[in-house]
Motif scaffolding. Structure first.
Motif, short mmCIF file in Angstrom:
data_model
loop_
_atom_site.label_atom_id
_atom_site.label_comp_id
_atom_site.label_asym_id
_atom_site.label_seq_id
_atom_site.Cartn_x
_atom_site.Cartn_y
_atom_site.Cartn_z
N THR A 124 0.98 -1.26 -0.28
CA THR A 124 0.13 0.44 -0.17
C THR A 124 0.80 1.36 0.32
OG1 THR A 124 -1.74 -1.24 1.88
CG2 THR A 124 -2.11 1.32 0.92
N SER A 125 0.35 2.01 -0.74
CA SER A 125 1.45 3.57 -0.62
C SER A 125 1.31 3.95 1.55
CB SER A 125 -0.06 4.21 -1.11
OG SER A 125 1.07 5.71 -1.31
N VAL A 128 -0.80 7.12 1.45
CA VAL A 128 -2.49 7.00 1.90
C VAL A 128 -2.12 6.19 3.15
CG1 VAL A 128 -4.25 5.34 1.24
CG2 VAL A 128 -2.58 6.63 -0.47
#
Length: 306
Positions: A124-125, A128
């Protein structure tokens, strides 16, 4: 002779691309950074090609006496960065050390599932994930909402843009880096030594201090090093969770290069960060060398006794 020449050629072919890559993208930029840190800043940005050693003095509160007065602000930022990095190491260690033991004792499929969950944030980023913490910690977020609903507080708390929020974000993103080295040490733990310590009358605390902690020390030291080095120079977490209220070295370096356009001072700050990292690495190598030599002498003494 032919074999040795062939071996050298093969070694050169294997190491050549990596050596060229490091020279072009690491050693040459590092040399440029070192040279720039001893040059004078330009009036409108850039560099003036004259020797100017006061860039490093400014970090410790003193610089060119003709233009500047004593100001410890940069030293405070440096010490704050070191403190936050150390607290991040301690917090991640407190979370990961017991978790490594718990996961190592699970059945095979559950162990694999938990290890997958530990590595899941890498998919996941980072931006984010950090902005999710902004939503959680803001005054209208769920944390303040629950506390207000329970009547524990009368007005929302300022949880965001604080040192605590930065440490929380650091711990969140660096948990996998601390967990993996510790888990590797725990997996190699010889439980027969622990049972022997208990059979000889040692209590849980003495067994932990004299047996478990020394055997898992390589993982603790390695994980602490892997977490401390990026935490010291991190600028993404302080920028998102600290805002303009909490300045760290990474943010200060970014500011000097992009906003203030004081490249020599930014280079000096970067060299200070690299110096701290180098000292930390040398300490790790020294401790590891002493530990290996003590273990070798101990095993040699045991063979001699046999």
């Amino acid at each position: 002779m032919i074999a040795s020449t062939r071996d050298r050629m093969q070694l050169g072919l294997l190491l050549g691309p990596a050596t060229v890559f490091l020279a072009v993208f690491f050693l040459i930029p590092l040399a440029i950074m070192v040279v720039t840190s001893f040059l004078a800043p330009g009036l409108y940005g850039g560099v003036e090609w004259e020797f100017y050693p006061h860039n490093f003095g400014r970090i410790f509160g003193f610089a060119d006496p003709a233009f500047e007065e004593f100001d410890p602000v940069y030293l405070e930022i440096f010490l704050r960065s070191v403190r936050i990095a150390v607290l991040t190491v301690i917090a991640t260690l407190l979370v990961c050390y017991p978790a490594a033991f718990c996961i190592s004792m699970m059945p095979g499929k559950w162990k694999s599932f938990c290890l997958f969950l530990i590595a899941l944030p890498f998919f996941t980023s980072l931006i984010v994930r950090l902005f999710v913490w902004v939503l959680i910690l803001r005054q209208s977020g769920p944390v303040n909402g629950v506390l207000l609903a329970l009547g524990l507080i009368d007005q929302p708390l300022d949880l965001i843009y604080t040192e605590g929020a930065i440490i929380l974000g650091m711990v969140y993103i660096f948990i996998p880096f601390m967990f993996m080295p510790i888990y590797a040490s725990v997996e190699k733990l010889d439980w027969s030594l622990i049972r022997a310590s208990q059979d000889l009358g040692a209590g849980p605390i003495r067994t932990f201090v004299r047996v478990i902690l020394p055997l898992t020390a390589p993982g603790i030291i390695g994980g602490s090093l892997i977490v401390f080095i990026p935490a010291l120079g991190n600028f993404i977490v302080p920028a998102i969770l600290g805002g303009a209220k909490v300045m760290m070295l990474g943010n200060l370096i970014e500011q000097q290069f992009l906003s203030a356009r004081n490249w020599p001072f930014g280079s000096a700050l970067a060299m200070m960060v690299m110096s701290v990292m180098l000292v930390t690495m040398m300490g790790f190598v020294f401790v590891s060398g002493r530990r290996r030599s003590s273990m070798a002498s101990l095993s040699g003494g045991q063979r001699g006794a046999q």
